[in-house]
Design an enzyme around this catalytic site. Structure first.
Site, short mmCIF file in Angstrom:
data_model
loop_
_atom_site.label_atom_id
_atom_site.label_comp_id
_atom_site.label_asym_id
_atom_site.label_seq_id
_atom_site.Cartn_x
_atom_site.Cartn_y
_atom_site.Cartn_z
N GLU A 64 0.88 -1.16 0.00
CA GLU A 64 0.00 0.00 0.00
C GLU A 64 0.92 1.22 0.00
OE1 GLU A 64 -3.62 1.84 2.70
OE2 GLU A 64 -2.81 -0.12 3.21
N ARG A 295 4.62 -13.61 9.21
CA ARG A 295 5.32 -12.36 8.95
C ARG A 295 6.64 -12.34 9.71
NH1 ARG A 295 1.69 -8.68 9.08
NH2 ARG A 295 2.96 -6.84 9.41
N LYS A 305 3.90 0.33 10.62
CA LYS A 305 3.96 1.60 9.88
C LYS A 305 3.61 2.77 10.78
CE LYS A 305 2.87 0.24 5.18
NZ LYS A 305 1.74 0.00 4.29
P1 ATP Z 1 -0.48 -1.90 6.98
O1 ATP Z 1 -0.90 -2.85 8.06
O2 ATP Z 1 -0.30 -0.50 7.41
O3 ATP Z 1 -1.21 -2.10 5.69
P2 ATP Z 1 1.56 -3.59 5.97
O4 ATP Z 1 2.81 -3.88 6.70
O5 ATP Z 1 0.55 -4.64 5.78
O6 ATP Z 1 1.00 -2.34 6.69
P3 ATP Z 1 1.53 -3.30 3.11
O7 ATP Z 1 2.08 -2.20 2.29
O8 ATP Z 1 0.10 -3.59 3.02
O9 ATP Z 1 1.94 -2.96 4.60
O10 ATP Z 1 2.39 -4.61 2.89
C1 ATP Z 1 2.76 -5.08 1.62
C2 ATP Z 1 3.05 -6.55 1.69
O11 ATP Z 1 4.12 -6.80 2.60
C3 ATP Z 1 1.88 -7.35 2.18
O12 ATP Z 1 1.71 -8.45 1.30
C4 ATP Z 1 2.25 -7.81 3.55
O13 ATP Z 1 1.74 -9.06 3.82
C5 ATP Z 1 3.77 -7.83 3.48
N1 ATP Z 1 4.34 -7.58 4.80
C6 ATP Z 1 4.14 -6.51 5.59
N2 ATP Z 1 4.77 -6.64 6.77
C7 ATP Z 1 5.42 -7.82 6.72
C8 ATP Z 1 6.26 -8.55 7.63
N3 ATP Z 1 6.56 -8.06 8.85
N4 ATP Z 1 6.76 -9.74 7.24
C9 ATP Z 1 6.46 -10.23 6.02
N5 ATP Z 1 5.67 -9.61 5.13
C10 ATP Z 1 5.15 -8.43 5.46
MG MG Z 2 -1.42 -4.13 4.57
#
Ligand code: ATP
Ligand code: MG
Length: 591
Positions: A64, A295, A305
């Site tokens: 995002e 994750r 974030k």
């Molecule tokens: P938010 O919860 O604010 O949306 P987010 O960490 O999910 O934050 P995104 O930009 O939606 O942010 O994440 C992009 C991709 O990265 C998603 O597919 C998510 O699953 C993956 N991702 C985010 N954080 C992690 C993590 N700690 N470990 C592995 N993958 C992650």
């Molecule tokens: Mg997300």
């Protein structure tokens, strides 16, 4: 481990892919696109076709664009792009911009940059969820016509109250039995801007008594009179993420849609929605398959974030690329390498259960890679003058120092030697403690790659501080000359010639948080910030370092790995950041 020797470690996701490929799942792809073979076209601005090779796997990384990428994203990027690379498939970079917001370009640019930096490419396969708003809307109308969706006009509170609980079923909305025609007319009026925010929502019609709450007629479209960064004011209704994401995957012919564990409860809806859309001829089959993995959780950092934004906005760090932040732009500035991240991702693997990885594992990956690739140099970080009383005044000569001890092919460089040097303050002790083998009156050490010197005393200022150490040189002890080995000394210290050295700013970075779990329990995570996470010093560096270009990386002997700062370093005036120390000094600590 050299690139060529790398063996691919299998994991549960690879096992699923192997089985799918063995079964010829994608060779059987059908083209039942309605309207039009959906996946063949990228809808919207660019209009370029999605290149299709039906027999291959297709993954995606869907950030995002509302923040900078962090170490957790690196795990997901290495996983998705790594699978596409290993299976000769494709990985799409898709910006999930379903939420209307005005300014996102800064984040989009930074994300593109960071994924490239990590070493991955996606060709034309860069998409925006907002490219598909037209399709999402059209599919919603199809769902309505088929009786799979209805407009609900309950208040948000009533909807919440009627959703039920984990132990009790929900209650049908009084609007659940509107006819498709009524629903279509209302939905079109929603789109035409005839209602204020919140007046109605479009819901999938599934089962208000479903055990999984996500299947109790979830909302799929809501009214929001807001300007979107890409589509402007074209829309005043926006799809919910849970509705948009499966459609994006299907339109792009994604085969394996890999996400983190918290989406497991959404999988039944993901499957329900795509099954209905496939029946209606909206999307191609076989449908994408959602697979969840754990994750990345890391000690000594925060990866949320919200918390990262707080650290930046409140000025606890100098910006998104502060070398102490666990962002990829910060890591790059810190001197971490893309290869180090890829090795880390490979090492930790993927699993189905949550775990906490120690920061020292990531640091170890960086240290190992830098150990193989960073040339050795000398910098004195806490300079103390050393005067060689018996070295002829005005004389100077060259010593030869290897650029890498395990890589003789990298050659040696000449380092100037003279009668006045800079050494580390901690390499002298007037009264040595037990086991101290470096300089103290009467003791001899080797000046690395140079001579053996014997300490004969020290000068102090009025306040009693040592300001210079005096030595005598053994003229026949020069490293690399016959007889140099006759001197057996226990201490071996680094130095730079005072006359030839340059003063340079060095930033000694350490972990941003002082405890493994910042903000654990009720604590404010800000209270766990390490007060010594950055120390700025002036070091004396050898002449060869003066020409360092931005992002050049070195091992400063006995200290650690350093990088010329990509923002502040200038030719002739380098600024160095400490990437990581030579040894892990945290694991043994009891916090
Ligand atoms: P938010 O919860 O604010 O949306 P987010 O960490 O999910 O934050 P995104 O930009 O939606 O942010 O994440 C992009 C991709 O990265 C998603 O597919 C998510 O699953 C993956 N991702 C985010 N954080 C992690 C993590 N700690 N470990 C592995 N993958 C992650
Ligand atoms: Mg997300």
């Amino acid at each position: 481990m050299a690139e060529a020797e790398k063996t691919v470690v299998s994991n549960f996701i690879r096992n699923i892919i192997d089985a799918d490929l063995a079964a010829g799942k994608y060779a059987a792809r059908t083209w039942s696109g309605q309207p039009g073979p959906a996946a063949r076209q990228k809808v919207g601005a660019g209009g370029t076709a999605i290149s299709l090779d039906v027999a291959k796997i297709r993954t995606r990384f869907p950030p995002e664009p509302n923040g900078y990428l962090h170490f957790g994203h690196a795990k997901s990027i290495c996983l998705n792009f790594g699978l596409a690379r290993d299976y000769a498939g494709a990985c799409h970079l898709r910006f999930d911009d379903t939420n209307p917001k005005k300014e996102e370009q800064e984040y989009v640019d930074a994300i593109v940059d960071s994924v490239h930096w990590l070493g991955f490419a996606w060709g034309d396969n860069q998409y925006f969820a907002s490219d598909y708003f037209g399709w999402m809307y059209a599919f919603a109308e199809k769902l309505i016509e088929a009786g799979h969706a209805y407009v609900d006009s309950q208040s948000a509170e009533a909807m919440r109250a009627n959703r039920g609980t984990l132990t009790e079923p929900g209650q049908d909305s009084p609007h659940r039995y509107r006819t498709p025609d009524e629903n279509l007319a209302l939905f079109r009026s929603m789109r035409a801007g005839e209602f204020p925010d919140g007046a109605h929502v479009l819901r999938a019609k599934i089962d208000m008594a479903a055990g999984n709450i996500n299947l109790r007629d979830p909302a799929i479209y809501r009214i929001r009179h807001a300007t979107h960064h890409a589509t402007g004011d074209t829309w005043c209704i926006y799809p919910m993420y849970t509705y948009a994401h499966p459609i994006e995957d299907a339109l792009e012919n994604i085969t394996h849609s890999i996400c983190t564990l918290e989406f497991a409860d959404q999988r039944p809806f993901y499957d329900w929605l795509l099954a209905r859309l496939a029946e209606l001829g909206c999307v191609n089959t076989p449908l994408p398959q959602q697979i969840e993995f754990a994750r990345l959780n890391l000690t000594y950092v925060v990866l949320s974030k919200r918390k990262l934004i707080q650290l930046v906005d409140e000025g606890h760090v100098a910006g998104w690329d502060d070398p102490r932040l666990p962002t990829l732009v910060g890591a790059r500035r810190r001197g971490y390498t893309a290869e180090g991240f890829r090795r880390f991702a490979e090492m930790i693997g993927v699993s189905k259960s949550d775990s906490l990885i120690d920061m020292s594992v990531l640091e170890g990956c960086m240290r190992d890679h830098l150990g193989e690739t960073a040339p050795r140099r000398v910098a004195v970080l806490d300079p103390l003058r050393l005067v060689i009383d018996n070295y002829p005044a005005g004389q100077e000569e060259e010593c030869l120092a290897p650029n890498h001890p395990q890589k003789p092919e990298w050659g040696k460089r000449a380092v100037p030697f003279s009668g006045e040097l800079w050494i580390e303050r901690e390499d002298f002790m007037e009264t040595p403690s037990k086991g101290y083998f470096r300089l103290f009156p009467g003791n001899s050490v080797r000046l690395r790659h140079g001579y053996v010197v014997k300490c004969i005393g020290a000068d102090r200022d009025a306040a009693g501080n040592v300001v210079a150490v005096h030595c005598e040189v053994m003229a026949d002890s020069k490293s690399g000359t016959p007889g140099a080995d006759n001197y057996k000394v226990k201490g071996n210290i680094h130095w730079v010639s005072a006359k030839h050295a340059h003063a340079a700013e060095v930033r000694l970075y350490d972990r941003l948080f002082a405890v493994p779990a910042p903000g654990a329990g009720e604590r404010d995570f800000l209270a766990d910030i390490n007060p010594r996470s950055m120390t700025v010093i002036t070091a004396q560096i050898e002449p060869a370092l003066k020409e360092a270009k931005a992002e050049d990386r070195f091992q400063f002997e006995r200290h650690g790995y350093f990088v010329a700062d990509r923002v502040d370093s200038r030719p002739d005036a380098p600024v160095f950041n400490r990437t990581v120390t030579l040894k892990d000094s945290w694991t043994a600590r009891k916090d």
